[in-house]
Design a protein around this motif. Structure first.
Motif, PDB file in Angstrom:
ATOM      1  N   THR A 125      -3.804  19.051   6.036  1.00 46.92           N
ATOM      2  CA  THR A 125      -2.859  18.334   6.910  1.00 46.92           C
ATOM      3  C   THR A 125      -3.229  16.847   7.008  1.00 46.92           C
ATOM      4  N   GLU A 126      -4.190  16.538   7.886  1.00 50.81           N
ATOM      5  CA  GLU A 126      -4.477  15.127   8.192  1.00 50.81           C
ATOM      6  C   GLU A 126      -4.912  14.312   6.972  1.00 50.81           C
ATOM      7  N   PHE A 127      -5.741  14.933   6.129  1.00 46.89           N
ATOM      8  CA  PHE A 127      -6.189  14.221   4.917  1.00 46.89           C
ATOM      9  C   PHE A 127      -4.969  13.819   4.084  1.00 46.89           C
ATOM     10  N   ILE A 128      -4.065  14.775   3.871  1.00 46.25           N
ATOM     11  CA  ILE A 128      -2.900  14.508   3.012  1.00 46.25           C
ATOM     12  C   ILE A 128      -2.025  13.411   3.629  1.00 46.25           C
ATOM     13  N   THR A 129      -1.730  13.537   4.918  1.00 45.05           N
ATOM     14  CA  THR A 129      -0.818  12.542   5.510  1.00 45.05           C
ATOM     15  C   THR A 129      -1.488  11.165   5.607  1.00 45.05           C
ATOM     16  N   THR A 130      -2.789  11.138   5.816  1.00 39.83           N
ATOM     17  CA  THR A 130      -3.464   9.828   5.870  1.00 39.83           C
ATOM     18  C   THR A 130      -3.306   9.101   4.540  1.00 39.83           C
ATOM     19  N   VAL A 131      -3.522   9.821   3.433  1.00 38.90           N
ATOM     20  CA  VAL A 131      -3.398   9.167   2.121  1.00 38.90           C
ATOM     21  C   VAL A 131      -1.928   8.791   1.869  1.00 38.90           C
ATOM     22  N   GLN A 132      -1.035   9.730   2.197  1.00 42.98           N
ATOM     23  CA  GLN A 132       0.403   9.451   1.967  1.00 42.98           C
ATOM     24  C   GLN A 132       0.875   8.221   2.740  1.00 42.98           C
ATOM     25  N   GLN A 133       0.329   8.051   3.940  1.00 45.85           N
ATOM     26  CA  GLN A 133       0.835   7.002   4.847  1.00 45.85           C
ATOM     27  C   GLN A 133      -0.054   5.756   4.859  1.00 45.85           C
ATOM     28  N   ARG A 134      -1.028   5.694   3.973  1.00 45.63           N
ATOM     29  CA  ARG A 134      -1.991   4.588   4.035  1.00 45.63           C
ATOM     30  C   ARG A 134      -1.311   3.235   3.787  1.00 45.63           C
ATOM     31  N   GLY A 135      -0.362   3.217   2.850  1.00 48.26           N
ATOM     32  CA  GLY A 135       0.349   1.960   2.579  1.00 48.26           C
ATOM     33  C   GLY A 135       1.052   1.462   3.836  1.00 48.26           C
ATOM     34  N   ALA A 136       1.704   2.387   4.547  1.00 46.65           N
ATOM     35  CA  ALA A 136       2.421   2.013   5.781  1.00 46.65           C
ATOM     36  C   ALA A 136       1.436   1.556   6.851  1.00 46.65           C
ATOM     37  N   ALA A 137       0.268   2.229   6.923  1.00 46.91           N
ATOM     38  CA  ALA A 137      -0.735   1.856   7.939  1.00 46.91           C
ATOM     39  C   ALA A 137      -1.236   0.426   7.688  1.00 46.91           C
ATOM     40  N   ILE A 138      -1.366   0.078   6.413  1.00 50.83           N
ATOM     41  CA  ILE A 138      -1.844  -1.283   6.092  1.00 50.83           C
ATOM     42  C   ILE A 138      -0.765  -2.307   6.415  1.00 50.83           C
ATOM     43  N   ILE A 139       0.477  -1.971   6.121  1.00 49.37           N
ATOM     44  CA  ILE A 139       1.574  -2.883   6.468  1.00 49.37           C
ATOM     45  C   ILE A 139       1.598  -3.103   7.988  1.00 49.37           C
ATOM     46  N   LYS A 140       1.390  -2.016   8.740  1.00 48.15           N
ATOM     47  CA  LYS A 140       1.412  -2.117  10.209  1.00 48.15           C
ATOM     48  C   LYS A 140       0.265  -3.028  10.687  1.00 48.15           C
ATOM     49  N   ARG A 174      -1.623  -5.339   8.817  1.00 47.28           N
ATOM     50  CA  ARG A 174      -1.682  -6.707   8.261  1.00 47.28           C
ATOM     51  C   ARG A 174      -0.358  -7.444   8.362  1.00 47.28           C
ATOM     52  N   LYS A 175       0.704  -6.678   8.635  1.00 46.19           N
ATOM     53  CA  LYS A 175       2.063  -7.229   8.553  1.00 46.19           C
ATOM     54  C   LYS A 175       2.378  -7.671   7.121  1.00 46.19           C
ATOM     55  N   LEU A 176       1.600  -7.195   6.205  1.00 44.46           N
ATOM     56  CA  LEU A 176       1.779  -7.461   4.773  1.00 44.46           C
ATOM     57  C   LEU A 176       1.309  -6.218   4.046  1.00 44.46           C
ATOM     58  N   SER A 177       1.856  -5.959   2.854  1.00 38.67           N
ATOM     59  CA  SER A 177       1.400  -4.744   2.186  1.00 38.67           C
ATOM     60  C   SER A 177       0.055  -4.989   1.509  1.00 38.67           C
ATOM     61  N   SER A 178      -0.585  -3.877   1.153  1.00 37.83           N
ATOM     62  CA  SER A 178      -1.944  -3.939   0.604  1.00 37.83           C
ATOM     63  C   SER A 178      -1.977  -4.880  -0.592  1.00 37.83           C
ATOM     64  N   ALA A 179      -3.052  -5.638  -0.726  1.00 32.04           N
ATOM     65  CA  ALA A 179      -3.116  -6.579  -1.846  1.00 32.04           C
ATOM     66  C   ALA A 179      -4.453  -6.495  -2.576  1.00 32.04           C
ATOM     67  N   LEU A 180      -5.566  -6.652  -1.839  1.00 34.85           N
ATOM     68  CA  LEU A 180      -6.841  -6.648  -2.579  1.00 34.85           C
ATOM     69  C   LEU A 180      -7.120  -5.273  -3.165  1.00 34.85           C
ATOM     70  N   SER A 181      -6.775  -4.210  -2.403  1.00 37.52           N
ATOM     71  CA  SER A 181      -7.042  -2.860  -2.917  1.00 37.52           C
ATOM     72  C   SER A 181      -6.071  -2.530  -4.048  1.00 37.52           C
ATOM     73  N   ALA A 182      -4.851  -3.060  -3.980  1.00 35.04           N
ATOM     74  CA  ALA A 182      -3.880  -2.828  -5.060  1.00 35.04           C
ATOM     75  C   ALA A 182      -4.350  -3.542  -6.327  1.00 35.04           C
ATOM     76  N   ALA A 183      -4.818  -4.784  -6.168  1.00 33.59           N
ATOM     77  CA  ALA A 183      -5.282  -5.551  -7.330  1.00 33.59           C
ATOM     78  C   ALA A 183      -6.505  -4.880  -7.960  1.00 33.59           C
ATOM     79  N   SER A 184      -7.425  -4.446  -7.116  1.00 35.77           N
ATOM     80  CA  SER A 184      -8.644  -3.825  -7.625  1.00 35.77           C
ATOM     81  C   SER A 184      -8.314  -2.510  -8.349  1.00 35.77           C
ATOM     82  N   SER A 185      -7.382  -1.745  -7.787  1.00 33.45           N
ATOM     83  CA  SER A 185      -6.996  -0.474  -8.415  1.00 33.45           C
ATOM     84  C   SER A 185      -6.245  -0.710  -9.728  1.00 33.45           C
ATOM     85  N   ALA A 186      -5.487  -1.792  -9.796  1.00 31.84           N
ATOM     86  CA  ALA A 186      -4.803  -2.122 -11.061  1.00 31.84           C
ATOM     87  C   ALA A 186      -5.853  -2.412 -12.138  1.00 31.84           C
ATOM     88  N   CYS A 187      -6.939  -3.092 -11.759  1.00 30.08           N
ATOM     89  CA  CYS A 187      -8.035  -3.329 -12.722  1.00 30.08           C
ATOM     90  C   CYS A 187      -8.661  -2.001 -13.139  1.00 30.08           C
TER      91      CYS A 187
END
Ligand SMILES: NC(=O)c1ccc[n+]([C@@H]2O[C@H](COP(=O)([O-])OP(=O)(O)OC[C@H]3O[C@@H](n4cnc5c(N)ncnc54)[C@H](O)[C@@H]3O)[C@@H](O)[C@H]2O)c1
Ligand SMILES: O=C(O)C[C@H](O)C(=O)O
Length: 332
Positions: free
Chosen positions: A222-237, A239-252
């Motif tokens: 339950t909680e593990f799955i929803t936390t990962v699913q909703q992590r992008g939204a949690a970061i937007i909430k 930072r008021k901006l979507s994830s950037a450093l973690s997105a860039a690092s994961s793209a690498c």
């Protein structure tokens, strides 16, 4: 003998992910510490000044591996001869929006850029789509660049994969580097299925299953799955901006493992075209567990899938089928 530089395209390079990503590429985080690079940066006319500024900063940082920088608003110039293309250009979602809410604007960008890549990139160019809806943008790119090898068009779910590793490591108080083989199935959206059924942790007594160590199926299901699913939204909430450093690092991470290979015994998650494995409709761009060797990814076969997992894997596939038809209706 010194290696020939690899040309890496970053679209949307004046944006926040682009700004975090280009120095990582120039420092060797994407292609290795012995691989020179030429970075091609594309953005749109209103961002041209800002793009110029990013180029100035790349020059000022005096990166030893960075052999040249192309900064342009011309998609053809941007795509010329590129060996790797990281497609970040597009519009991010804001608080309260779902990723498919940015569909209309973003899929038309991917239709338009497909032919430029098809005609001007190196024929074996590896493409990673980051911009949302990432799987569906990648699908549109694949469908509108028909001569491009489908195997070379992928989307980013490595960020979700890394988020899942991070949640397990926090729960067990172990280092994230000791956790491996989580899987993200499906869409880079809130229907994705983060699966720990085959994940393990390195301990003094050898590798142990995550399920055994966590010993809390209720949390994992339950909680593990929803936390990962909703992590992008949690970061937007937050930072008021979507994830950037973690997105860039994961793209690498995504490109590095694709080009240089995954460590023995370890898989990662990549959005790749489905060949029908695990009953997922063929042709969708769907996140699977993959291993990479000699520049090629392969879907990990033969994993045991229980009923709980199968239902979740099918639900996220269903959303991708719906997104595909929504995307086509936006393009008409
Ligand atoms: N897959 C993932 O894991 C993941 C993670 C984070 C963000 N994203 C997505 O990545 C995208 C970029 O996010 P960001 O925070 O950097 O956004 P941003 O708004 O800061 O930057 C996007 C850049 O793209 C540019 N752009 C717009 N249209 C373009 C076009 N036709 N060609 C080239 N460039 C164009 C914009 O001018 C801007 O500079 C968003 O769609 C976001 O939702 C995906
Ligand atoms: O969630 C978003 O819209 C941004 C990005 O896709 C993320 O997962 O952080």
């Amino acid at each position: 003998m010194a290696k020939q530089p690899t040309r890496v395209l970053v679209t949307g390079a004046a944006g926040q992910i682009g700004y975090a990503l280009v120095p990582m590429i120039a420092r060797g985080a994407m292609l290795g510490l012995d691989q020179p690079v030429i970075i091609h940066m594309l953005d749109i006319e209103p961002a041209a000044e800002s793009l110029k500024g990013v180029k100035m900063e790349l020059i000022d940082a005096a990166f030893p591996l960075l052999k040249d920088v192309v900064a342009t608003t011309d998609v053809v110039e941007a795509c010329k001869g590129v060996n790797v293309a990281v497609m970040v250009g597009g519009f991010p979602r804001k608080e309260g929006m779902e990723r498919k809410d940015v569909m209309t604007k973003n899929v038309s960008i991917y239709k338009a850029q497909a032919s430029a890549l098809e005609q001007h990139a190196a024929p074996d160019c590896k493409v990673l789509v980051v911009a949302n809806p990432a799987n569906t943008n990648a699908l549109i790119l694949k469908e509108f660049a028909p001569s491009f090898p489908a195997k070379n068009i992928t989307c980013l779910t490595r960020l979700d994969h890394n988020r899942a590793l991070g949640q397990v490591s926090e729960k067990l108080n172990v280092h994230v580097g000791d956790v491996k083989n989580v899987t993200i199935w499906g869409n880079h959206s809130s229907t994705q299925y983060p699966d720990v059924n085959h994940a393990t942790v390195k301990t003094a007594a050898g590798e142990k299953p995550v399920r055994e160590l966590v010993a809390n199926d209720q949390w994992l299901n339950t909680e593990f799955i929803t936390t990962v699913q909703q992590r992008g939204a949690a970061i937007i909430k937050a930072r008021k901006l979507s994830s950037a450093l973690s997105a860039a690092s994961s793209a690498c991470d995504h490109i590095r493992d694709w080009v240089l290979g995954t460590p023995k015994g370890t898989w990662v998650s990549m959005g790749v075209y489905s060949d029908g494995s695990y009953g997922i409709p063929a042709g969708l761009i769907y996140s699977f567990p993959v291993t990479c060797e000699k520049g090629e990814w392969s879907i990990v076969q033969g994993l045991k899938i229980d009923e709980f997992s199968k239902a979740k894997m099918d639900a996220t596939a269903k959303e991708l089928v719906e997104e595909k038809s929504l995307a086509y209706s936006c393009l008409n």
